[in-house]
Design an enzyme around this catalytic site. Structure first.
Site, PDB file in Angstrom:
ATOM      1  N   LYS A 263      49.896  46.682  50.337  1.00 44.31           N
ATOM      2  CA  LYS A 263      49.058  47.701  49.541  1.00 44.31           C
ATOM      3  C   LYS A 263      48.244  48.474  50.782  1.00 44.31           C
ATOM      4  O   LYS A 263      47.776  47.798  51.859  1.00 44.31           O
ATOM      5  CB  LYS A 263      47.897  47.008  48.992  1.00 44.31           C
ATOM      6  CG  LYS A 263      46.628  47.849  48.549  1.00 44.31           C
ATOM      7  CD  LYS A 263      45.724  46.791  47.924  1.00 44.31           C
ATOM      8  CE  LYS A 263      44.405  47.564  47.660  1.00 44.31           C
ATOM      9  NZ  LYS A 263      43.074  46.593  47.416  1.00 44.31           N
ATOM     10  N   ASP A 268      38.639  52.940  49.900  1.00 46.27           N
ATOM     11  CA  ASP A 268      38.547  52.517  48.622  1.00 46.27           C
ATOM     12  C   ASP A 268      37.058  52.616  48.174  1.00 46.27           C
ATOM     13  O   ASP A 268      36.272  51.714  48.471  1.00 46.27           O
ATOM     14  CB  ASP A 268      38.875  51.075  48.110  1.00 46.27           C
ATOM     15  CG  ASP A 268      39.022  50.769  46.663  1.00 46.27           C
ATOM     16  OD1 ASP A 268      38.978  51.826  45.748  1.00 46.27           O
ATOM     17  OD2 ASP A 268      38.850  49.696  46.385  1.00 46.27           O
ATOM     18  N   LYS A 275      32.253  51.907  43.591  1.00 44.83           N
ATOM     19  CA  LYS A 275      31.694  50.617  44.055  1.00 44.83           C
ATOM     20  C   LYS A 275      30.146  50.849  44.592  1.00 44.83           C
ATOM     21  O   LYS A 275      29.850  52.137  44.847  1.00 44.83           O
ATOM     22  CB  LYS A 275      32.388  50.447  45.331  1.00 44.83           C
ATOM     23  CG  LYS A 275      33.687  49.899  45.435  1.00 44.83           C
ATOM     24  CD  LYS A 275      34.614  49.749  46.498  1.00 44.83           C
ATOM     25  CE  LYS A 275      36.004  49.233  46.304  1.00 44.83           C
ATOM     26  NZ  LYS A 275      36.035  47.752  45.738  1.00 44.83           N
ATOM     27  N   ASP A 286      41.000  48.157  53.455  1.00 45.21           N
ATOM     28  CA  ASP A 286      41.444  47.726  52.219  1.00 45.21           C
ATOM     29  C   ASP A 286      43.048  48.090  52.272  1.00 45.21           C
ATOM     30  O   ASP A 286      43.590  47.843  51.287  1.00 45.21           O
ATOM     31  CB  ASP A 286      41.002  48.724  50.975  1.00 45.21           C
ATOM     32  CG  ASP A 286      40.940  47.909  49.725  1.00 45.21           C
ATOM     33  OD1 ASP A 286      41.298  46.680  49.631  1.00 45.21           O
ATOM     34  OD2 ASP A 286      41.060  48.680  48.808  1.00 45.21           O
ATOM     35  N   ASP A 345      38.673  50.892  40.051  1.00 46.03           N
ATOM     36  CA  ASP A 345      38.549  49.949  41.058  1.00 46.03           C
ATOM     37  C   ASP A 345      39.521  48.792  41.149  1.00 46.03           C
ATOM     38  O   ASP A 345      39.647  48.269  42.197  1.00 46.03           O
ATOM     39  CB  ASP A 345      37.112  49.412  41.312  1.00 46.03           C
ATOM     40  CG  ASP A 345      36.784  49.229  42.592  1.00 46.03           C
ATOM     41  OD1 ASP A 345      37.522  49.348  43.447  1.00 46.03           O
ATOM     42  OD2 ASP A 345      35.847  48.132  42.905  1.00 46.03           O
ATOM     43  N   GLU A 347      42.820  49.167  41.867  1.00 47.93           N
ATOM     44  CA  GLU A 347      43.734  50.284  42.020  1.00 47.93           C
ATOM     45  C   GLU A 347      44.891  49.709  42.692  1.00 47.93           C
ATOM     46  O   GLU A 347      46.113  50.106  42.780  1.00 47.93           O
ATOM     47  CB  GLU A 347      43.130  51.557  42.809  1.00 47.93           C
ATOM     48  CG  GLU A 347      42.954  51.208  44.321  1.00 47.93           C
ATOM     49  CD  GLU A 347      42.071  49.986  44.720  1.00 47.93           C
ATOM     50  OE1 GLU A 347      42.317  49.473  45.669  1.00 47.93           O
ATOM     51  OE2 GLU A 347      41.066  49.597  43.922  1.00 47.93           O
ATOM     52  N   ARG A 349      46.810  46.953  42.448  1.00 50.67           N
ATOM     53  CA  ARG A 349      47.762  46.469  41.609  1.00 50.67           C
ATOM     54  C   ARG A 349      48.709  47.715  41.104  1.00 50.67           C
ATOM     55  O   ARG A 349      49.828  47.573  40.935  1.00 50.67           O
ATOM     56  CB  ARG A 349      47.229  45.603  40.604  1.00 50.67           C
ATOM     57  CG  ARG A 349      46.346  46.322  39.507  1.00 50.67           C
ATOM     58  CD  ARG A 349      45.570  45.252  38.946  1.00 50.67           C
ATOM     59  NE  ARG A 349      44.374  44.946  39.825  1.00 50.67           N
ATOM     60  CZ  ARG A 349      43.701  43.928  39.367  1.00 50.67           C
ATOM     61  NH1 ARG A 349      43.789  43.208  38.170  1.00 50.67           N
ATOM     62  NH2 ARG A 349      42.732  43.381  40.355  1.00 50.67           N
TER      63      ARG A 349
END
Length: 498
Positions: A263, A268, A275, A286, A345, A347, A349
């Site tokens: 990933k 993010d 967030k 991230d 959020d 995201e 996956r």
């Protein structure tokens, strides 16, 4: 920092490092030096009540007979307990001791009172490896240093021991692993105003110098592949999403391939499901899963691993915008399965879903491992010391955990269960991208499993360990490159041609 190995020769000036075993026992070379010093070293150990625990340090300045030398005595603990990991901690302790010195070079008298079964040349190579790992610092954007932060940058370490050529050869492979670790740390530490998806893809291209085949897919190509789950995450950003495929074919005699999936959310914000501002700056890391995959590819190529490995990373930026993905949207993934986006959020996956499907469809790997800073829920469960491991094959998972133990990267086996899987069913689509409040890391893993098509697979949720707010045994606080050493060890143990 340059590291070299040479035959034993006691210098008369500069910094000299000696090892002390439990009970204040100096090595034979240390005892010889102490005689020349008229007992100054042993007296210093006694006065300081030096226990010689692993990593303990004491400095002796200009003793008799060595008025131009400084001795750093480093504790190595119980001699029968020596192994590679303990040796790496000793190397880190050496760097810590040297960082407050103004000297730029040091000589390590690498003889150890060793009653373990580990060869001294292997211990010396691992001491050097630990020193190399601990010497890393990310100071790319510092224009000046505070006086309180001033640390000398050690330019050269020379390890003196019998059979230096053997130690040098053993260190060569370890140094390539350190290259991969440092590369991953650099990527994770880079600020996101620089670290766009295209910038990350360009860093991946550097691996072609090592013989890695690097391909980069832009949004047009991904649209043709119907990678809509991945593309949806980045549609609110002005920075184009990228997918990078890195292939290393080191074993021409085998078709067995290991797939590594990362990933790579370069920043993010959470998207429309924004967030909180507090702590959002931490989202520069991230993309830690992608960083670890890229670092692993660097390591195995650098040491010319006799294995076939493909790394696939999805590089996106999750931003709020008039074009951003909304809660309630439904996307059709590359697999054909549809996903209701409940929370933008969640995201990572979505990115991994298309990557997992793409990797198994194109390369047909024997097994896949994905790494992701996926959920805060894993930190609630395990804190900041262990990564969570989920797997479709218990034996495969145990191999990964064993590899992690070898390099001191700790993994905890987490459950998968059909009852958790039911929690991500959606009345409007094949699934939704989050489950209920409880067990969030588990339901995220269940989501990913739906895109593995039944092959051996493991998911490492590294959200709690990709970055450290405190110093670790062999590294300063900051990016950890967690996973690089575990994956490299796994490849050595189970995928390389013997």
């Amino acid at each position: 920092m340059r590291i070299s190995f040479g035959a034993p020769k006691i210098p008369t000036r500069g910094i000299i490092v000696l090892f002390v075993s439990k009970g204040g026992k100096l090595s034979q070379v240390g005892q010889n030096i102490d005689q020349t010093c008229k007992g100054a070293l042993k007296r210093s150990l006694k006065v300081a009540n030096f226990e010689a625990k692993l990593g303990d340090k004491i400095t002796v300045f200009a003793p008799s007979g060595y008025t131009n030398a400084t001795f750093i005595l480093v504790g190595v603990g119980e001699s029968k307990q020596y192994n590679e990991l303990r040796a790496q901690k000793v190397g880190a302790a050496i760097i810590e001791a040297l960082q407050s010195s103004k000297e730029l070079t040091a000589v390590i008298m690498s003889e150890i009172q060793n009653s373990s079964l580990v060869d001294n040349t292997l211990l010396a190579a691992n001491i050097a490896f630990g020193a190399r790992l601990r010497s890393y610092a990310y100071e790319k954007y510092k224009t000046k240093k505070e006086s309180s932060d001033q640390k000398s940058s050690i330019k050269k370490l020379t390890f003196m021991l019998d059979r230096p050529n053997i130690a040098r050869k053993k260190f060569e492979g370890l140094s390539k692993i350190a290259d991969g670790v440092d590369f991953a740390r650099d990527l994770v530490s880079e600020p996101s105003n620089i670290k766009t998806p295209k910038w990350m893809a360009q860093q991946c291209r550097k691996l072609s110098r090592l013989g890695v085949k690097v391909e980069v897919l832009g949004e047009t190509q991904m649209k043709k592949l119907q990678m809509n789950a991945l593309l949806g995450v980045g549609q609110g950003s002005v920075n184009e999403s990228q997918c990078v495929i890195m292939s290393w074919n080191g074993n021409k005699e085998s078709k067995k391939t290991l797939g590594l999936i990362g990933k790579g959310v370069t920043f993010d914000t959470g998207g429309i499901s924004l967030k909180p501002a507090n702590g959002m700056e931490e989202m520069i890391w991230d993309m830690g899963g992608a960083g670890s995959v890229i670092g692993t590819m660097c390591s195995i190529a650098g040491r010319n691993a006799k294995a076939n490995v493909v790394g696939v990373v999805g590089l996106v930026e999750n931003m709020p915008d008039g074009n951003a993905q909304r809660p309630g949207d439904i996307v059709k993934s590359m697999s054909g399965q549809t996903i209701e986006v409940i929370n933008t959020d969640a995201e990572g996956r979505l990115v991994l879903a298309d990557l997992l499907w793409y990797a198994q469809k194109r390369f047909k790997p024997a097994a896949m491992i994905d790494l992701a800073t996926l959920t805060g829920a894993i930190m609630v469960a395990l804190g900041r010391e262990y990564a969570g491991l989920y797997t479709s094959n218990e034996a495969f998972g145990q191999k990964i955990i064993a590899a992690g133990k070898c390099v001191n990267e700790k993994l905890w086996h987490m459950p998968l269960d059909p009852e958790y899987d039911k929690q991500i069913n959606s009345p409007r689509a094949d699934m939704k991208n989050i489950g209920p409040r409880w067990g969030g890391s588990i339901t995220a893993a269940q989501f990913l499993q739906r895109f593995t098509n039944g092959i051996d697979w493991a998911h490492l949720d590294i959200a709690g360990v990709a970055w450290s707010d405190k110093n670790k045994d062999t590294m300063e606080k900051g990016a950890t490159a967690f996973g690089v050493r575990t994956l490299d060890q796994l490849i050595q143990d189970h995928y390389e041609l013997k």
